[in-house]
Design an enzyme around this catalytic site. Sequence first.
Site, mmCIF file in Angstrom:
data_model
loop_
_atom_site.group_PDB
_atom_site.id
_atom_site.type_symbol
_atom_site.label_atom_id
_atom_site.label_comp_id
_atom_site.label_asym_id
_atom_site.label_seq_id
_atom_site.Cartn_x
_atom_site.Cartn_y
_atom_site.Cartn_z
ATOM 1 N N TYR A 288 0.674 -1.187 0.101
ATOM 2 C CA TYR A 288 -0.094 -0.143 0.007
ATOM 3 C C TYR A 288 1.028 1.185 -0.049
ATOM 4 C CZ TYR A 288 -3.968 2.914 0.704
ATOM 5 O OH TYR A 288 -4.967 4.221 0.572
ATOM 6 N N ASN B 260 -3.723 5.686 6.014
ATOM 7 C CA ASN B 260 -4.343 6.330 7.046
ATOM 8 C C ASN B 260 -5.305 5.316 7.949
ATOM 9 O OD1 ASN B 260 -6.917 5.339 5.565
ATOM 10 N ND2 ASN B 260 -7.078 7.283 4.456
ATOM 11 N N GLN C 162 11.052 14.734 13.379
ATOM 12 C CA GLN C 162 9.980 14.055 13.684
ATOM 13 C C GLN C 162 8.553 14.442 13.664
ATOM 14 O OE1 GLN C 162 9.607 10.390 13.218
ATOM 15 N NE2 GLN C 162 11.660 11.162 12.215
ATOM 16 N N HIS D 281 6.014 15.595 10.938
ATOM 17 C CA HIS D 281 5.436 14.344 10.074
ATOM 18 C C HIS D 281 3.939 14.720 10.284
ATOM 19 C CE1 HIS D 281 8.061 11.667 8.302
ATOM 20 N NE2 HIS D 281 8.771 11.390 9.365
ATOM 21 N N GLU E 28 9.812 4.411 18.325
ATOM 22 C CA GLU E 28 10.365 3.983 17.241
ATOM 23 C C GLU E 28 11.748 4.275 16.719
ATOM 24 O OE1 GLU E 28 8.299 6.396 14.325
ATOM 25 O OE2 GLU E 28 8.642 5.091 12.368
ATOM 26 N N HIS E 29 12.416 5.648 16.969
ATOM 27 C CA HIS E 29 13.599 6.057 16.600
ATOM 28 C C HIS E 29 14.313 6.392 17.938
ATOM 29 C CE1 HIS E 29 11.223 7.295 12.823
ATOM 30 N NE2 HIS E 29 12.268 6.581 12.273
ATOM 31 N N ASP F 66 15.934 7.522 7.303
ATOM 32 C CA ASP F 66 14.590 7.459 6.627
ATOM 33 C C ASP F 66 14.893 7.034 5.202
ATOM 34 O OD1 ASP F 66 13.135 8.045 8.637
ATOM 35 O OD2 ASP F 66 12.691 10.244 8.436
ATOM 36 N N GLU G 220 -2.412 -38.159 26.249
ATOM 37 C CA GLU G 220 -3.542 -36.978 26.023
ATOM 38 C C GLU G 220 -4.741 -37.526 25.347
ATOM 39 O OE1 GLU G 220 -1.444 -34.328 23.283
ATOM 40 O OE2 GLU G 220 -0.250 -33.569 24.781
ATOM 41 N N HIS H 277 -3.485 -41.011 17.383
ATOM 42 C CA HIS H 277 -2.094 -40.753 17.295
ATOM 43 C C HIS H 277 -1.177 -41.875 17.738
ATOM 44 C CE1 HIS H 277 -3.768 -36.758 16.821
ATOM 45 N NE2 HIS H 277 -2.379 -36.126 17.028
#
Lengths: 432, 432
Positions: free
Chosen positions: B130, B215, B260, B263, B328-329, B362, B416, B421
């Site tokens: 995207y 978004n 930052q 943004h 994040e950074h 970046d 079990e 099995h």
Amino acid sequence: MRIIKLDEQSKKNILSDLLKRSPNNYDSYQASVDEILANVKANGDKAVFEYTAKFDGATLTADTLRVTEEEIAKAYDEIEDKELVTIIRKAIANIKDHHEKQLKQSWFSSREDGVMLGQKITPLERVGVYVPGGKAAYPSSLLMNVVPAKVAGVDEIVMVTPPGKDGKINPTTLVAAKEAGVDTILKVGGAQAVAALAYGTESIKKVDKIVGPGNIFVALAKKAVYGHVGIDSIAGPSEVMVIADETANPRYVAADLLSQAEHDELASCILVTTSKELAEAVSKEVDGFVEILSRKEIIEKSLENFGYILLVDTMDEAVDVANEIASEHLEIVTKDPFLTMTKIRNAGAIFLGEYSSEPLGDYFAGPNHVLPTNGTAKFFSPLNVDDFMKKSSIIYYSKEALEPVSSDVIKFANAEGLTAHANSIKVRFEDK
Amino acid sequence: MRIIKLDEQSKKNILSDLLKRSPNNYDSYQASVDEILANVKANGDKAVFEYTAKFDGATLTADTLRVTEEEIAKAYDEIEDKELVTIIRKAIANIKDHHEKQLKQSWFSSREDGVMLGQKITPLERVGVYVPGGKAAYPSSLLMNVVPAKVAGVDEIVMVTPPGKDGKINPTTLVAAKEAGVDTILKVGGAQAVAALAYGTESIKKVDKIVGPGNIFVALAKKAVYGHVGIDSIAGPSEVMVIADETANPRYVAADLLSQAEHDELASCILVTTSKELAEAVSKEVDGFVEILSRKEIIEKSLENFGYILLVDTMDEAVDVANEIASEHLEIVTKDPFLTMTKIRNAGAIFLGEYSSEPLGDYFAGPNHVLPTNGTAKFFSPLNVDDFMKKSSIIYYSKEALEPVSSDVIKFANAEGLTAHANSIKVRFEDK
């Protein structure tokens, strides 16, 4: 078992039938799950204890929520078959050995002008493991979720599992948890356990990630809290596909198909074969086995719902349908299973040759039995050590390294209209 | 910028404020998103084209949905600054170089009694990327999502991006897509693009995984289709934290914080420092820069909302708050940044020393700029090559290897209650 000649139409029908089993199709429970999540988020312990009383019939308090060392000691006494503890230890050793091979190291690369780039790899701090409750214990599933987290170096592993009405946990579960190295065991299950681990309550500390299988409420709750915390994946009903040619032993193939069918009425088992003789022989063996197996009713419903023997003309056709269905378990029982394996793109776990039966992987061999189901092997992986670690990028540039590229970075930033980005490079060379 | 002495209460308030920015808190859009997803699932192309007309004002058909080679050629002509193409190519080379170092190989281990266990690592087949639309183009984001998929060996990369009213895509976006190696570009955006990629329509083939920022509608749609397809992560607003001591250059630190802040009004920038002098100097530099930067209004709101200078007594305290916020950074601008780095557990990307400014990462250095936000660096990783590959376990046991452990596996299965099995192991040795 029904025998079908595979063609485009039958393939389409089967793929569409199989996908109906996805937990993504159970939206009708979403509202109840959302309510539980919101209530636990708002009211913490109080909500957790109310749901535990309502759904599990057990009365708990902040003091009795945690399993004590005494309860664990008692569980060891209660296990009648002491050999089971030894087998659990052997299984843990195998799982540990295999998962240790998956461990990745932090790394960097460097350049002589003063550039260092790399990845720092760090274990998660706190992980929640969901273990289903009820009368039967599934210690294997507990081991498969806990051991990789231990190998990764997770600081604290918190296990949650619904208590019985008496407020107790199955002793085999407790022993397996102790042996695997669980740090904290909490008597809480369902969506309320997921909520408590995701948001934290007065008595339950928030975790970073939640793993482990559960019913549809647990699955939907995990999906809902994804992003607040990490989750492993959304598990659907179990499935096996066997690709076999005329060299396969029909008795083994039939037994392996049934080992998945017994899990669940929604479980799926599919044989894809180039041999009409094998198809018929397997079908006959299945009929024989069904009569003597204890979980006959589940098996019969599973076979009726999602059991197929598919006849194909060539091995390539078998490979194609295997890649399209992307089965959780794929057994390859052919003349040259390794050759066939090279052509498989999508499968959770691939079992090669006539002695690599699927239950060997469920309990003992070492690779994880928490596998992508319902076609998700096209993009999800088996649970593994990477799931309990995360990466941080490392970036170091010296002045000498930055200067020659500075005008490129400034230009790129300006092209995106981000002038403060450009400024951050510019100021470093503004004396010039 | 406000300067705060960090204590338990201020830390708690800041953490809680920052978490409010999470896309998980935008449930109010969920109903609209669910409606779009259901409509595209049911009505395919028809729904996609209706939403594109409604939201983007562009009239598209199955014939005009795909960007043509002619449109791409025209985009190259339309780019005024030809040097930008050269810079994009340099950035691609750096991103490719770094991500190639992340490539993992399939592996196995073997034992002489006939056991082979391993992991087969396979690229995903089809990935959707995207790319946000609108007037500004963000080619860097496109490169960071596409190049790792190319390095992984993904067969087909399908890019979706909303068209303008004239049905056109920004030329820089088209050129970046071509340079990065996108196979198919589709003029569709929003939740309808996510739905089309997740479920498939007459004209748009289902993909295995969807990555890339968008978004809130795109974010919620991605979360909703998680499990049908893989997704990268749920991206929140951008953030930077700088840990600095008295050796840091306040002008560089201020410029980096602002890179930052520009943004997004929800973006967060935080300086943590042991030096009161630095705190005051940075605050002053920030005031100076804000006046001259083009995105002044966004920056001022972002600083007011989520900008902090935190004073701490020791570097250990700075490390603790960095690990709790899991930015994040994270820039480390101290006497010994490498030493401080060893103590960092939680951060998306760590920038070391005074020339490793965040915008370098970046655009240019090579490590991915798609990073975990909003505290999710505690469990998520930067986008990387592993995100475009998946693993299948490989299990081979010979008869000689299975026989000695067969009774253990049978016993475990019986414990079990899974007798089918047990039977699948038993039949292989029933002659004995």
